[in-house]
Motif scaffolding. Structure first.
Motif, PDB file in Angstrom:
ATOM      1  N   ILE A  47      22.565  55.721  30.887  1.00 31.19           N
ATOM      2  CA  ILE A  47      21.619  54.928  31.658  1.00 31.19           C
ATOM      3  C   ILE A  47      20.477  54.559  30.725  1.00 31.19           C
ATOM      4  O   ILE A  47      19.799  55.439  30.173  1.00 31.19           O
ATOM      5  CB  ILE A  47      21.070  55.710  32.862  1.00 31.19           C
ATOM      6  N   SER A  48      20.277  53.281  30.528  1.00 30.10           N
ATOM      7  CA  SER A  48      19.190  52.844  29.648  1.00 30.10           C
ATOM      8  C   SER A  48      18.055  52.252  30.473  1.00 30.10           C
ATOM      9  O   SER A  48      18.270  51.735  31.581  1.00 30.10           O
ATOM     10  CB  SER A  48      19.701  51.814  28.648  1.00 30.10           C
ATOM     11  N   SER A  49      16.855  52.362  29.935  1.00 33.59           N
ATOM     12  CA  SER A  49      15.651  51.812  30.585  1.00 33.59           C
ATOM     13  C   SER A  49      15.648  52.166  32.069  1.00 33.59           C
ATOM     14  O   SER A  49      15.604  51.291  32.941  1.00 33.59           O
ATOM     15  CB  SER A  49      15.598  50.301  30.394  1.00 33.59           C
ATOM     16  N   SER A  50      15.689  53.450  32.355  1.00 36.26           N
ATOM     17  CA  SER A  50      15.852  53.919  33.737  1.00 36.26           C
ATOM     18  C   SER A  50      14.757  53.389  34.658  1.00 36.26           C
ATOM     19  O   SER A  50      13.608  53.166  34.242  1.00 36.26           O
ATOM     20  CB  SER A  50      15.875  55.443  33.771  1.00 36.26           C
ATOM     21  N   PRO A  77      22.897  69.660  35.410  1.00 38.33           N
ATOM     22  CA  PRO A  77      22.885  69.635  36.872  1.00 38.33           C
ATOM     23  C   PRO A  77      21.701  68.856  37.431  1.00 38.33           C
ATOM     24  O   PRO A  77      21.819  68.228  38.482  1.00 38.33           O
ATOM     25  CB  PRO A  77      22.820  71.110  37.275  1.00 38.33           C
ATOM     26  N   ASP A  78      20.597  68.905  36.734  1.00 44.36           N
ATOM     27  CA  ASP A  78      19.402  68.182  37.164  1.00 44.36           C
ATOM     28  C   ASP A  78      18.753  67.519  35.962  1.00 44.36           C
ATOM     29  O   ASP A  78      18.766  68.071  34.862  1.00 44.36           O
ATOM     30  CB  ASP A  78      18.393  69.130  37.830  1.00 44.36           C
ATOM     31  N   LEU A  79      18.154  66.354  36.204  1.00 44.40           N
ATOM     32  CA  LEU A  79      17.526  65.604  35.116  1.00 44.40           C
ATOM     33  C   LEU A  79      16.333  64.850  35.674  1.00 44.40           C
ATOM     34  O   LEU A  79      16.462  64.152  36.690  1.00 44.40           O
ATOM     35  CB  LEU A  79      18.542  64.635  34.514  1.00 44.40           C
ATOM     36  N   ILE A  80      15.200  65.018  35.027  1.00 40.38           N
ATOM     37  CA  ILE A  80      13.993  64.300  35.431  1.00 40.38           C
ATOM     38  C   ILE A  80      13.559  63.418  34.270  1.00 40.38           C
ATOM     39  O   ILE A  80      13.414  63.884  33.140  1.00 40.38           O
ATOM     40  CB  ILE A  80      12.853  65.281  35.806  1.00 40.38           C
ATOM     41  N   LEU A  81      13.382  62.145  34.565  1.00 46.98           N
ATOM     42  CA  LEU A  81      13.029  61.170  33.533  1.00 46.98           C
ATOM     43  C   LEU A  81      11.790  60.389  33.935  1.00 46.98           C
ATOM     44  O   LEU A  81      11.524  60.195  35.123  1.00 46.98           O
ATOM     45  CB  LEU A  81      14.167  60.167  33.330  1.00 46.98           C
ATOM     46  N   GLN A  82      11.102  59.914  32.917  1.00 46.37           N
ATOM     47  CA  GLN A  82      10.038  58.960  33.161  1.00 46.37           C
ATOM     48  C   GLN A  82      10.666  57.571  33.170  1.00 46.37           C
ATOM     49  O   GLN A  82      11.621  57.299  32.413  1.00 46.37           O
ATOM     50  CB  GLN A  82       8.984  59.052  32.052  1.00 46.37           C
ATOM     51  N   GLU A  83      10.172  56.715  34.015  1.00 49.00           N
ATOM     52  CA  GLU A  83      10.695  55.346  34.077  1.00 49.00           C
ATOM     53  C   GLU A  83      10.707  54.714  32.685  1.00 49.00           C
ATOM     54  O   GLU A  83       9.737  54.838  31.930  1.00 49.00           O
ATOM     55  CB  GLU A  83       9.830  54.519  35.028  1.00 49.00           C
ATOM     56  N   GLY A  84      11.818  54.081  32.344  1.00 51.69           N
ATOM     57  CA  GLY A  84      11.953  53.446  31.042  1.00 51.69           C
ATOM     58  C   GLY A  84      12.725  54.272  30.030  1.00 51.69           C
ATOM     59  O   GLY A  84      13.157  53.738  28.998  1.00 51.69           O
ATOM     60  N   ALA A  85      12.918  55.552  30.324  1.00 46.08           N
ATOM     61  CA  ALA A  85      13.642  56.422  29.399  1.00 46.08           C
ATOM     62  C   ALA A  85      15.146  56.201  29.519  1.00 46.08           C
ATOM     63  O   ALA A  85      15.642  55.650  30.502  1.00 46.08           O
ATOM     64  CB  ALA A  85      13.297  57.878  29.684  1.00 46.08           C
ATOM     65  N   ASN A  86      15.856  56.657  28.477  1.00 46.08           N
ATOM     66  CA  ASN A  86      17.321  56.598  28.469  1.00 46.08           C
ATOM     67  C   ASN A  86      17.890  57.987  28.733  1.00 46.08           C
ATOM     68  O   ASN A  86      17.225  59.002  28.493  1.00 46.08           O
ATOM     69  CB  ASN A  86      17.827  56.103  27.111  1.00 46.08           C
ATOM     70  N   SER A  87      19.141  58.025  29.215  1.00 46.01           N
ATOM     71  CA  SER A  87      19.757  59.326  29.479  1.00 46.01           C
ATOM     72  C   SER A  87      21.260  59.242  29.327  1.00 46.01           C
ATOM     73  O   SER A  87      21.845  58.158  29.407  1.00 46.01           O
ATOM     74  CB  SER A  87      19.404  59.817  30.888  1.00 46.01           C
ATOM     75  N   GLY A 100      25.363  45.969  33.013  1.00 48.13           N
ATOM     76  CA  GLY A 100      23.902  45.933  32.989  1.00 48.13           C
ATOM     77  C   GLY A 100      23.336  47.063  32.152  1.00 48.13           C
ATOM     78  O   GLY A 100      23.696  47.233  30.987  1.00 48.13           O
ATOM     79  N   ARG A 101      22.467  47.854  32.771  1.00 47.76           N
ATOM     80  CA  ARG A 101      21.840  48.973  32.046  1.00 47.76           C
ATOM     81  C   ARG A 101      22.733  50.225  31.996  1.00 47.76           C
ATOM     82  O   ARG A 101      22.367  51.217  31.362  1.00 47.76           O
ATOM     83  CB  ARG A 101      20.519  49.335  32.732  1.00 47.76           C
ATOM     84  N   LEU A 102      23.849  50.179  32.658  1.00 46.10           N
ATOM     85  CA  LEU A 102      24.755  51.316  32.682  1.00 46.10           C
ATOM     86  C   LEU A 102      25.960  51.051  31.807  1.00 46.10           C
ATOM     87  O   LEU A 102      26.455  49.920  31.759  1.00 46.10           O
ATOM     88  CB  LEU A 102      25.225  51.600  34.112  1.00 46.10           C
ATOM     89  N   SER A 103      26.412  52.093  31.155  1.00 42.33           N
ATOM     90  CA  SER A 103      27.673  52.009  30.436  1.00 42.33           C
ATOM     91  C   SER A 103      28.356  53.371  30.518  1.00 42.33           C
ATOM     92  O   SER A 103      27.705  54.389  30.785  1.00 42.33           O
ATOM     93  CB  SER A 103      27.464  51.585  28.980  1.00 42.33           C
ATOM     94  N   ALA A 104      29.655  53.370  30.316  1.00 45.20           N
ATOM     95  CA  ALA A 104      30.419  54.604  30.383  1.00 45.20           C
ATOM     96  C   ALA A 104      31.480  54.602  29.319  1.00 45.20           C
ATOM     97  O   ALA A 104      32.034  53.548  28.978  1.00 45.20           O
ATOM     98  CB  ALA A 104      31.039  54.784  31.769  1.00 45.20           C
ATOM     99  N   THR A 105      31.747  55.790  28.814  1.00 40.75           N
ATOM    100  CA  THR A 105      32.796  55.975  27.806  1.00 40.75           C
ATOM    101  C   THR A 105      33.619  57.181  28.188  1.00 40.75           C
ATOM    102  O   THR A 105      33.067  58.231  28.516  1.00 40.75           O
ATOM    103  CB  THR A 105      32.184  56.201  26.414  1.00 40.75           C
ATOM    104  N   THR A 106      34.933  57.025  28.140  1.00 40.54           N
ATOM    105  CA  THR A 106      35.830  58.147  28.389  1.00 40.54           C
ATOM    106  C   THR A 106      36.725  58.336  27.162  1.00 40.54           C
ATOM    107  O   THR A 106      37.349  57.378  26.702  1.00 40.54           O
ATOM    108  CB  THR A 106      36.704  57.925  29.625  1.00 40.54           C
ATOM    109  N   VAL A 107      36.736  59.575  26.679  1.00 44.33           N
ATOM    110  CA  VAL A 107      37.651  59.941  25.597  1.00 44.33           C
ATOM    111  C   VAL A 107      38.693  60.864  26.224  1.00 44.33           C
ATOM    112  O   VAL A 107      38.495  62.075  26.336  1.00 44.33           O
ATOM    113  CB  VAL A 107      36.908  60.635  24.440  1.00 44.33           C
ATOM    114  N   ALA A 108      39.789  60.257  26.660  1.00 50.01           N
ATOM    115  CA  ALA A 108      40.768  60.997  27.450  1.00 50.01           C
ATOM    116  C   ALA A 108      41.401  62.137  26.647  1.00 50.01           C
ATOM    117  O   ALA A 108      41.673  63.205  27.188  1.00 50.01           O
ATOM    118  CB  ALA A 108      41.836  60.038  27.965  1.00 50.01           C
TER     119      ALA A 108
END
Lengths: 111, 118
Positions: free
Chosen positions: A74-77, A9-19, A57-65
């Motif tokens: 999200i890479s290199s946030s 529900p919530d996520l806190i990242l340092q700049e440059g991190a992946n998620s 770009g730095r975003l990608s998505a995968t769906t396994v229906a």
């Protein structure tokens, strides 16, 4: 009807991190989309991805229906990635009532 | 290219007053149109959708109504606002499945309207 869950529900990242953000849906769908809502409320469509993998770009998505889940990477946030990420799923037809939004993941990227 | 606009962007209204939010889509014809509401800190709730002029379907019974007087115009109204009507209202559009260059019901949102009922 279709139920959509998102984690975390919530996520806190340092700049440059992946998620990785996850979306689970309760029924078979042929319409799955990811959105980013910026701090000003604007909703931007990120991906239309009922199946497979897409990258932008730095975003990608995968769906396994078949397993009823989708992932947003999200890479290199960056601080501009902050906001709420929504997953929405449905059985696409001429009507929108089966298009259900999840509760969102609130992402904060710290400088 | 297709664009969607809604107005006003912000609105502060007293309880019991009327409401009119307007949304227009440009660059496409016969779109599906939607009104969503987002309460503070929560997800999106579909209020109304329309597949054509004069065709409105309601998802949630309440004191709000919607109208589609023209193909690319969608209006959200209320005769008497309640405190619980406060929230962020979003208009959206999509094309029917398999239409044109879009796949399925790819949905695009307007800028949103912040409504505060006081």
């Amino acid at each position: 009807g279709i139920q959509v869950e998102q984690s975390p529900p919530d996520l806190i990242l340092q700049e440059g991190a992946n998620s990785t953000l996850r979306c689970n849906f309760s029924d078979s769908v042929n319409n799955l989309q990811w959105f980013h809502q910026n701090p000003w409320g604007q909703l931007i469509n990120l991906f239309y991805i009922p199946s497979g993998t897409k990258q932008n770009g730095r975003l990608s998505a995968t769906t396994v229906a078949t397993e009823r889940y989708s992932l947003l990477y999200i890479s290199s946030s960056q601080t501009t990635d902050s906001g709420v990420y929504f997953c929405a799923a449905g059985r696409g037809d001429n009507y929108g009532q089966n298009f259900v939004f999840g509760p969102g993941t609130r992402l904060s990227v710290l400088p | 290219s297709q664009t969607i606009h809604q107005w006003p962007a912000t609105l502060v209204q007293p309880v019991g007053s009327p409401l009119s939010l307007e949304c227009t889509v440009e660059g496409t014809s016969n779109p599906n149109l939607y009104w969503y509401r987002q309460a503070a800190g929560r997800g999106l709730q579909l209020l109304f959708y329309s597949v054509g002029i004069g065709q409105i379907s309601s998802e949630v019974p309440q004191n709000l109504s919607a109208s589609r007087p023209q193909d690319r115009q969608f209006i959200l109204s209320s005769k008497k606002l309640l405190l619980s009507d406060s929230g962020f209202y979003l208009c959206a559009w999509s094309l029917p499945s398999g239409t044109g260059i879009f796949s399925g019901n790819t949905i695009y949102f307007g800028e949103g309207s912040w409504l505060t009922v006081v």
